[in-house]
Design an enzyme around this catalytic site. Structure first.
Site, PDB file in Angstrom:
ATOM      1  N   THR A 115       0.718  -1.322   0.063  1.00  0.00           N
ATOM      2  CA  THR A 115       0.020   0.062  -0.025  1.00  0.00           C
ATOM      3  C   THR A 115       0.930   1.286  -0.039  1.00  0.00           C
ATOM      4  OG1 THR A 115      -1.691  -1.335   1.153  1.00  0.00           O
ATOM      5  CG2 THR A 115      -1.891   1.178   1.370  1.00  0.00           C
ATOM      6  N   VAL A 122       4.203   7.594  12.960  1.00  0.00           N
ATOM      7  CA  VAL A 122       3.315   7.864  13.790  1.00  0.00           C
ATOM      8  C   VAL A 122       2.261   9.085  13.066  1.00  0.00           C
ATOM      9  CG1 VAL A 122       2.778   9.285  16.255  1.00  0.00           C
ATOM     10  CG2 VAL A 122       4.771   7.745  15.624  1.00  0.00           C
ATOM     11  N   LYS A 125       2.582   3.845  18.645  1.00  0.00           N
ATOM     12  CA  LYS A 125       2.929   5.245  18.396  1.00  0.00           C
ATOM     13  C   LYS A 125       3.362   6.318  19.527  1.00  0.00           C
ATOM     14  CE  LYS A 125      -0.246   4.550  14.427  1.00  0.00           C
ATOM     15  NZ  LYS A 125      -1.580   4.322  13.801  1.00  0.00           N
TER      16      LYS A 125
HETATM   17  P1  NDP Z   1       1.550  -3.797   3.031  1.00  0.00           P
HETATM   18  O1  NDP Z   1       1.281  -5.235   3.545  1.00  0.00           O
HETATM   19  O2  NDP Z   1       0.537  -3.383   2.077  1.00  0.00           O
HETATM   20  O3  NDP Z   1       2.846  -3.773   2.433  1.00  0.00           O
HETATM   21  C1  NDP Z   1       3.996  -4.408   2.555  1.00  0.00           C
HETATM   22  C2  NDP Z   1       4.724  -5.332   1.384  1.00  0.00           C
HETATM   23  O4  NDP Z   1       5.727  -5.715   1.722  1.00  0.00           O
HETATM   24  C3  NDP Z   1       3.909  -6.327   0.510  1.00  0.00           C
HETATM   25  O5  NDP Z   1       3.567  -6.076  -0.564  1.00  0.00           O
HETATM   26  C4  NDP Z   1       4.564  -7.567   0.967  1.00  0.00           C
HETATM   27  O6  NDP Z   1       4.378  -8.550  -0.006  1.00  0.00           O
HETATM   28  C5  NDP Z   1       5.889  -6.955   0.908  1.00  0.00           C
HETATM   29  N1  NDP Z   1       6.683  -7.718   1.700  1.00  0.00           N
HETATM   30  C6  NDP Z   1       6.611  -8.528   3.074  1.00  0.00           C
HETATM   31  N2  NDP Z   1       7.896  -8.963   3.437  1.00  0.00           N
HETATM   32  C7  NDP Z   1       8.693  -8.920   2.386  1.00  0.00           C
HETATM   33  C8  NDP Z   1       9.924  -9.412   2.093  1.00  0.00           C
HETATM   34  N3  NDP Z   1      10.670 -10.171   3.265  1.00  0.00           N
HETATM   35  N4  NDP Z   1      10.795  -9.055   1.117  1.00  0.00           N
HETATM   36  C9  NDP Z   1      10.166  -8.011   0.461  1.00  0.00           C
HETATM   37  N5  NDP Z   1       8.774  -7.621   0.503  1.00  0.00           N
HETATM   38  C10 NDP Z   1       7.989  -8.202   1.451  1.00  0.00           C
HETATM   39  O7  NDP Z   1       1.830  -2.747   4.110  1.00  0.00           O
HETATM   40  P2  NDP Z   1       1.782  -1.395   4.086  1.00  0.00           P
HETATM   41  O8  NDP Z   1       2.029  -0.525   2.839  1.00  0.00           O
HETATM   42  O9  NDP Z   1       0.363  -0.908   4.553  1.00  0.00           O
HETATM   43  O10 NDP Z   1       2.567  -0.814   5.444  1.00  0.00           O
HETATM   44  C11 NDP Z   1       4.023  -0.804   5.267  1.00  0.00           C
HETATM   45  C12 NDP Z   1       4.545  -0.291   6.470  1.00  0.00           C
HETATM   46  O11 NDP Z   1       4.006   1.262   6.695  1.00  0.00           O
HETATM   47  C13 NDP Z   1       4.159  -0.863   7.930  1.00  0.00           C
HETATM   48  O12 NDP Z   1       5.314  -0.831   8.656  1.00  0.00           O
HETATM   49  C14 NDP Z   1       3.024  -0.040   8.469  1.00  0.00           C
HETATM   50  O13 NDP Z   1       2.974  -0.396   9.633  1.00  0.00           O
HETATM   51  C15 NDP Z   1       3.357   1.305   7.987  1.00  0.00           C
HETATM   52  N6  NDP Z   1       2.126   2.201   7.869  1.00  0.00           N
HETATM   53  C16 NDP Z   1       1.101   1.855   6.956  1.00  0.00           C
HETATM   54  C17 NDP Z   1       0.101   2.751   6.988  1.00  0.00           C
HETATM   55  C18 NDP Z   1      -1.033   2.654   6.018  1.00  0.00           C
HETATM   56  O14 NDP Z   1      -1.838   3.488   6.122  1.00  0.00           O
HETATM   57  N7  NDP Z   1      -0.983   1.509   5.302  1.00  0.00           N
HETATM   58  C19 NDP Z   1       0.030   3.958   7.696  1.00  0.00           C
HETATM   59  C20 NDP Z   1       1.152   4.240   8.437  1.00  0.00           C
HETATM   60  C21 NDP Z   1       2.346   3.359   8.596  1.00  0.00           C
HETATM   61  P3  NDP Z   1       3.271  -9.608   0.251  1.00  0.00           P
HETATM   62  O15 NDP Z   1       1.856  -8.749   0.468  1.00  0.00           O
HETATM   63  O16 NDP Z   1       3.312 -10.348  -0.973  1.00  0.00           O
HETATM   64  O17 NDP Z   1       3.561 -10.317   1.506  1.00  0.00           O
HETATM   65  N1  HSE Z   2      -4.631   0.783  11.652  1.00  0.00           N
HETATM   66  C1  HSE Z   2      -4.223   2.072  11.945  1.00  0.00           C
HETATM   67  C2  HSE Z   2      -5.435   2.948  12.179  1.00  0.00           C
HETATM   68  C3  HSE Z   2      -3.579   2.663  10.718  1.00  0.00           C
HETATM   69  O1  HSE Z   2      -6.650   2.611  12.036  1.00  0.00           O
HETATM   70  O2  HSE Z   2      -5.191   4.209  12.260  1.00  0.00           O
HETATM   71  C4  HSE Z   2      -2.074   2.437  10.440  1.00  0.00           C
HETATM   72  O3  HSE Z   2      -1.301   2.803  11.600  1.00  0.00           O
END
Ligand code: NDP
Ligand code: HSE
Length: 430
Positions: free
Chosen positions: A11, A129, A202
């Site tokens: 994402t 955060v 956070k």
């Molecule tokens: P996602 O699960 O959408 O993305 C993570 C990606 O990393 C997936 O495509 C996954 O592939 C890939 N992945 C997992 N393990 C590996 C690996 N060993 N090597 C290579 N690729 C890998 O997560 P988000 O983008 O939502 O979140 C990413 C980070 O951002 C997290 O730390 C989250 O807490 C943080 N975050 C997210 C927010 C949000 O709104 N989404 C808000 C704030 C922070 P696959 O799906 O195939 O496993």
């Molecule tokens: N799951 C969180 C929320 C988003 O509901 O705010 C990622 O930190």
């Protein structure tokens, strides 16, 4: 040209790729260099192809990301491993790192910051955060001259959405959770959000920055929202309060208080106006007074916004040969105060027999435990039992818990049904 290695193209990772493409011109103007995603390490290649990118950007392993021509690594895999190993490897190879990984930073921050400092490189984590809300950078830099007294956040969009809906529509928690899941606002497994763990990670990060002393997720007292009922929300509202899941960090004379729990706040507290999935962070500094940062705490592009901002700052530091300039700010060793010795005001709802002398009996037990009552209300009565609602003055938490244990064992009390802390009453109460 600055080459970026991206770990994880889910994402947020996809959002970063889109933002770098869409805002390429202004990023170039602002940092004076072209920023290119050179390699992406991603388990599911179709996510990379979906962005119009080909095999040439896909890294076969972390070794390719560690190669000499990558300047900055962006970690958006999430979780503890392999994210932690990859970040440490990148820092040891002299690369600046950006991460949004609150789980990792809140529990293993010290090792990461020490490694970054040892190698004189940057580790930035604004997105960990409050998603798109700038709060790490303001606390570390813009507000650095203040003694921060407190940081209070609505740091979880899922729970804020649920509590806002429950307050507006009077529906029970389980029903609103199901609606939120159907709409995609809540995860299929909502535990981390509704039990307060996400907000706790956070606030551990913010407390560490605000008070210059490492606070870990494991040290945060946590209560979630699953026990909140429409009845409590209704009674609270009649008394002038709104319900929010608050993440609270305060510096007291004897240490740092840090906790996550539902709380009643006065209707005119700035945080009371934060509804739906929005997040906000309220900060009180000795010079600046009260501030509030508000916005989207999650989501693809808001979170990418914070990641790209961090990445650009690292690029500027690399250009000026000034990396590692703002490293870990946890130079102190302050104690985290145990919850039992903390003080707070409380809302208590109990069922008690509706007959003469009952209120006096309950007040007597409270008094014996040094729990002073500010408000007592008798609400709806059913089958000889009345709902009694009490608001206390500020009391020591362990005294209140002892009093409630005694009351729960008395024949005049049906049950103590809910206990909810009050926050912000001195400054924003009617
Ligand atoms: P996602 O699960 O959408 O993305 C993570 C990606 O990393 C997936 O495509 C996954 O592939 C890939 N992945 C997992 N393990 C590996 C690996 N060993 N090597 C290579 N690729 C890998 O997560 P988000 O983008 O939502 O979140 C990413 C980070 O951002 C997290 O730390 C989250 O807490 C943080 N975050 C997210 C927010 C949000 O709104 N989404 C808000 C704030 C922070 P696959 O799906 O195939 O496993
Ligand atoms: N799951 C969180 C929320 C988003 O509901 O705010 C990622 O930190």
């Amino acid at each position: 040209m600055i080459n970026v290695g991206l770990l994880g193209c889910g994402t947020v990772g996809s959002g970063v790729v889109k933002m770098l493409a869409e805002n390429r011109d202004i990023i170039l103007q602002r940092v004076g260099q072209e920023v290119v995603i050179k390699k992406i390490l991603e388990l599911d290649r179709s996510k990379v192809y979906a962005l119009g990118l080909g095999d040439e950007v896909i890294a076969a392993s972390m070794d390719e990301i560690l190669s000499e021509d990558i300047d900055v690594v962006i970690e958006l895999i999430g979780g503890i491993e392999p994210a932690k190993t990859y970040i440490l490897q990148a820092l040891r190879h002299g690369k600046g790192v950006v991460s949004a990984n609150k789980d990792l930073i809140a529990s293993h921050g010290r090792e990461i910051f020490d490694t970054a400092a040892e190698h004189g490189v940057d580790f930035y984590f604004e997105a960990s955060v409050g998603g798109g809300i700038p709060i790490v950078f303001p606390l570390k830099q813009s507000l650095a001259g203040n003694r921060i007294k407190e940081v209070i956040g609505i740091l979880n969009g899922t729970t804020n959405y649920i509590l806002t809906k429950m307050s507006r529509e009077g529906h029970p928690y389980e029903e609103v959770l199901r609606e939120a899941q159907a709409l995609g606002y809540a995860e299929a497994d909502p535990t981390s959000d509704v039990e307060g763990f996400d907000a706790a990670r956070k606030i551990a990060i913010l407390a560490s920055i605000a008070f210059n002393s490492r606070v870990t997720f494991e040290e945060v007292y946590v209560e979630g929202i699953t026990r909140i009922t429409p009845l409590d929300i209704k009674y609270g509202r009649e008394l002038g309060y709104d319900i929010k899941l608050l993440a609270i960090a305060k510096e007291e004379e004897d240490g740092i208080l840090v906790r996550v729990h539902p709380a009643f706040i006065p209707h005119n507290h700035p945080l009371a106006a934060v509804g739906g999935v929005y997040n906000a962070v309220f900060v009180r500094g000795d010079a600046v007074d009260d501030l509030m940062f508000y916005g989207r705490g999650a989501g693809q592009m808001p979170t990418a916004s914070a990641v790209v901002g961090d990445m650009m700052e690292i690029v500027r530091n690399i250009e000026r040969n000034d990396t590692g300039r703002i490293s870990c700010t946890c130079y102190g060793e302050k104690r985290v105060i145990p919850t039992s010795s903390q003080r707070a005001k409380f809302y208590i709802r109990m069922l008690a027999k509706d007959r003469p002398g009952v209120l006096a009996g309950i007040a007597g037990v409270m008094g014996n435990h040094e729990v002073s009552l500010a408000t007592v209300l008798q609400k709806d009565t059913n089958n000889g039992f009345a709902h009694l609602v009490f608001i206390t003055h500020e009391v020591k938490e362990s005294n209140l818990r002892d009093a409630l244990t005694v009351l729960n064992g008395m024949s005049i009390v049906g049950a103590v049904e809910n206990v909810i802390r009050l926050e912000g009453v001195e400054d924003y109460g009617a």
